[in-house]
Every structure is written in structure tokens, then in C-alpha cells.
Design a protein around this motif. Sequence first.
Motif, mmCIF file in Angstrom:
data_model
loop_
_atom_site.group_PDB
_atom_site.id
_atom_site.type_symbol
_atom_site.label_atom_id
_atom_site.label_comp_id
_atom_site.label_asym_id
_atom_site.label_seq_id
_atom_site.Cartn_x
_atom_site.Cartn_y
_atom_site.Cartn_z
ATOM 1 N N ARG A 25 0.838 -1.199 0.000
ATOM 2 C CA ARG A 25 0.000 0.000 0.000
ATOM 3 C C ARG A 25 0.875 1.251 0.000
ATOM 4 N NH1 ARG A 25 -4.294 0.207 4.596
ATOM 5 N NH2 ARG A 25 -4.443 2.330 3.864
ATOM 6 N N LEU A 26 1.967 1.199 0.752
ATOM 7 C CA LEU A 26 2.901 2.328 0.749
ATOM 8 C C LEU A 26 3.478 2.527 -0.649
ATOM 9 C CD1 LEU A 26 4.924 1.805 4.070
ATOM 10 C CD2 LEU A 26 3.133 3.480 3.638
ATOM 11 N N LEU A 27 3.821 1.422 -1.316
ATOM 12 C CA LEU A 27 4.414 1.497 -2.658
ATOM 13 C C LEU A 27 3.462 2.148 -3.659
ATOM 14 C CD1 LEU A 27 6.387 -1.762 -3.460
ATOM 15 C CD2 LEU A 27 7.228 0.472 -2.783
ATOM 16 N N ALA A 28 2.154 1.890 -3.499
ATOM 17 C CA ALA A 28 1.172 2.415 -4.452
ATOM 18 C C ALA A 28 1.119 3.942 -4.437
ATOM 19 C CB ALA A 28 -0.212 1.841 -4.155
ATOM 20 N N ALA B 163 6.507 4.405 -11.093
ATOM 21 C CA ALA B 163 7.261 4.491 -12.348
ATOM 22 C C ALA B 163 7.950 3.157 -12.641
ATOM 23 C CB ALA B 163 8.287 5.614 -12.263
ATOM 24 N N GLY B 164 8.519 2.535 -11.603
ATOM 25 C CA GLY B 164 9.170 1.230 -11.764
ATOM 26 C C GLY B 164 8.193 0.169 -12.222
ATOM 27 N N GLY B 165 6.973 0.206 -11.676
ATOM 28 C CA GLY B 165 5.937 -0.752 -12.066
ATOM 29 C C GLY B 165 5.539 -0.597 -13.524
ATOM 30 N N ILE B 166 5.446 0.668 -13.978
ATOM 31 C CA ILE B 166 5.101 0.929 -15.384
ATOM 32 C C ILE B 166 6.206 0.402 -16.300
ATOM 33 C CG2 ILE B 166 4.731 2.776 -17.093
ATOM 34 C CD1 ILE B 166 3.372 4.365 -14.753
ATOM 35 N N LEU B 167 7.484 0.636 -15.892
ATOM 36 C CA LEU B 167 8.629 0.126 -16.664
ATOM 37 C C LEU B 167 8.597 -1.399 -16.756
ATOM 38 C CD1 LEU B 167 11.779 2.230 -15.674
ATOM 39 C CD2 LEU B 167 10.745 1.992 -17.937
ATOM 40 N N LEU B 168 8.249 -2.061 -15.642
ATOM 41 C CA LEU B 168 8.157 -3.526 -15.631
ATOM 42 C C LEU B 168 7.118 -4.007 -16.639
ATOM 43 C CD1 LEU B 168 8.349 -4.674 -11.886
ATOM 44 C CD2 LEU B 168 9.974 -5.149 -13.716
ATOM 45 N N ALA C 24 7.887 -6.097 -20.012
ATOM 46 C CA ALA C 24 7.320 -7.420 -20.276
ATOM 47 C C ALA C 24 6.700 -7.474 -21.669
ATOM 48 C CB ALA C 24 6.279 -7.752 -19.208
ATOM 49 N N ILE C 25 5.956 -6.408 -22.032
ATOM 50 C CA ILE C 25 5.319 -6.363 -23.360
ATOM 51 C C ILE C 25 6.388 -6.378 -24.464
ATOM 52 C CG2 ILE C 25 3.922 -4.928 -24.921
ATOM 53 C CD1 ILE C 25 2.441 -3.923 -22.356
ATOM 54 N N LEU D 1 12.875 -4.074 -18.042
ATOM 55 C CA LEU D 1 12.617 -5.028 -16.950
ATOM 56 C C LEU D 1 13.648 -4.870 -15.842
ATOM 57 C CD1 LEU D 1 11.632 -8.356 -18.772
ATOM 58 C CD2 LEU D 1 10.174 -6.959 -17.317
ATOM 59 N N LEU D 2 14.909 -4.679 -16.250
ATOM 60 C CA LEU D 2 15.985 -4.565 -15.271
ATOM 61 C C LEU D 2 15.834 -3.284 -14.440
ATOM 62 C CD1 LEU D 2 18.670 -6.056 -14.453
ATOM 63 C CD2 LEU D 2 19.835 -4.312 -15.806
ATOM 64 N N VAL D 3 15.677 -2.135 -15.142
ATOM 65 C CA VAL D 3 15.577 -0.845 -14.437
ATOM 66 C C VAL D 3 14.319 -0.825 -13.556
ATOM 67 C CG1 VAL D 3 15.333 1.655 -14.723
ATOM 68 C CG2 VAL D 3 16.883 0.376 -16.212
ATOM 69 N N GLY D 4 13.192 -1.277 -14.127
ATOM 70 C CA GLY D 4 11.935 -1.307 -13.370
ATOM 71 C C GLY D 4 12.044 -2.221 -12.165
ATOM 72 N N GLY D 5 12.670 -3.368 -12.356
ATOM 73 C CA GLY D 5 12.820 -4.326 -11.258
ATOM 74 C C GLY D 5 13.659 -3.771 -10.125
ATOM 75 N N VAL D 6 14.784 -3.114 -10.477
ATOM 76 C CA VAL D 6 15.654 -2.529 -9.451
ATOM 77 C C VAL D 6 14.906 -1.435 -8.681
ATOM 78 C CG1 VAL D 6 17.709 -1.070 -9.115
ATOM 79 C CG2 VAL D 6 17.844 -3.102 -10.571
ATOM 80 N N LEU D 7 14.158 -0.605 -9.446
ATOM 81 C CA LEU D 7 13.405 0.496 -8.835
ATOM 82 C C LEU D 7 12.366 -0.028 -7.841
ATOM 83 C CD1 LEU D 7 13.951 3.436 -9.450
ATOM 84 C CD2 LEU D 7 12.059 3.416 -11.081
ATOM 85 N N VAL D 8 11.563 -0.991 -8.285
ATOM 86 C CA VAL D 8 10.509 -1.539 -7.414
ATOM 87 C C VAL D 8 11.141 -2.237 -6.207
ATOM 88 C CG1 VAL D 8 8.643 -3.245 -7.246
ATOM 89 C CG2 VAL D 8 8.771 -1.742 -9.237
#
Length: 211
Positions: free
Chosen positions: A57-60, A67-72, A76-77, A106-113
Motif C-alpha cells: 500500500r505504501l508502494l502504491a 514508475a518502476g511498475g510501469i517500466l516492468l 514485459a510487453i 525489466l531490469l531498471v523497473g525491477g531494481v526500482l521496485v
Amino acid sequence: MITCPWCGTNYIAFQPNCGNCGGALPLPPEMAAPEAPSRIAAPPPPPREMPRHHAWRLLATDGSAVAGGILLLLGAIFAVLGLALTIAVVTAFVGIPFGVLGAVFLLVGGVLVWTRYQAAAQVVDILRTGDAALGVVTHATESYHIQVNGRFPWTIGYRFEAQGRAYEGQVTTLTRPEVDRQPGKPVYVLYRRDNPAQNTIYPNPYGYYGG
Ligand SMILES: [Zn+2]
């Protein structure tokens, strides 16, 4: 009346944990320390039950995590599309760059999240096990240069004393601070006993600690 600090459910009589979200309820005035101001919710002693999935919930409400979630998602697409185009051989000349771009996203988004999740988990740990001190709100300001989910975040600054030393901290929140979070008002601060520089305010549905 007692209001659950995590989900807002109201209770007439005190009970230790919220029946709706499972989080620990604040102490009613007669159970709080005698010097505690009766108008603000006092944290129960640690360890406190936390609502399930509180870190998520904090992450949301965290701009970098969103931004990391959007990158992920984009990654994936792109990766699936790139892989399909590469397998088709004839279209590999677009498939390979697509796939590489997808892998980078995927890498940048994953590290961010992942890093933001670690920070959120630390906040949850402070809320669960931290010692409580009565501090004071020093400022509450809205920042207009960033937007998260279409809203401008607020920063609430505060100072408190722990183990004979003065500390300052701040949290950001997407909800406009209530009147009891305005400068000069008392506020409960939860901090790590082994490092009070890591702290946050209570109650804290969407806050982040800061130095
Ligand atoms: Zn609740």
C-alpha cells in the motif's frame, strides 16, 4: 470513539486489533500515558499488529515505485513482442532491438521496485517495532513539482527527542494533512531504538521516513 489509523473503521469500545484490516488500534485516552495529549491517538506498545500488505500500500503512493511498475509492464510487453518477432526469423531485425529494450526496461523497473519495496518494508518495521516519542510538527508543505497518481504530495516535517538527543524527520503523504498535523501540533514519532534517525510518524497510513 476509536478510529483505526490504517483503514478508518470506527469502534465504540477499545479492542487491540482492527476487525477489518487487522492493524493495531491506538490506545484510548484512559490507557495512554498520563502526560499524553488526549486529542491525538497514542500508539500501543510494540510489537504492533500491522495491516496485511501494508508495504505494498505504501508502494502504491510512491512515485518512484509506480514508475518502476510501469517500466516492468512495458518491459514485459516489449520482451514478449521482441521474442516473438525474433523467433519468426524474418522479423528478427526489429525483434532483437525490441527484446533488448524490453530487457533493459525489466531490469531498471525491477531494481526500482525492489529498492522502494525495501524502503517500504523498513517503514513497516519501524511502525511495528519502533519506540514512541512525543514530538512536534515543524512544517507541512505541498510540493507542486512532482505529481503521483494525479495528486501533489505533502511533506510533513517534525522534530523529537530520543535518548537525550534531538532528531528531525519528514514523511510524504498524498492526503492533505489534517488540522492536527499542522506546525506546532504534537505528533507521535516512532523510531528505531538502535538508530533513531530512522523514524516515521504515527498514525501513518501512507508515510515515508526521511532523514
Ligand atoms: Zn483497520
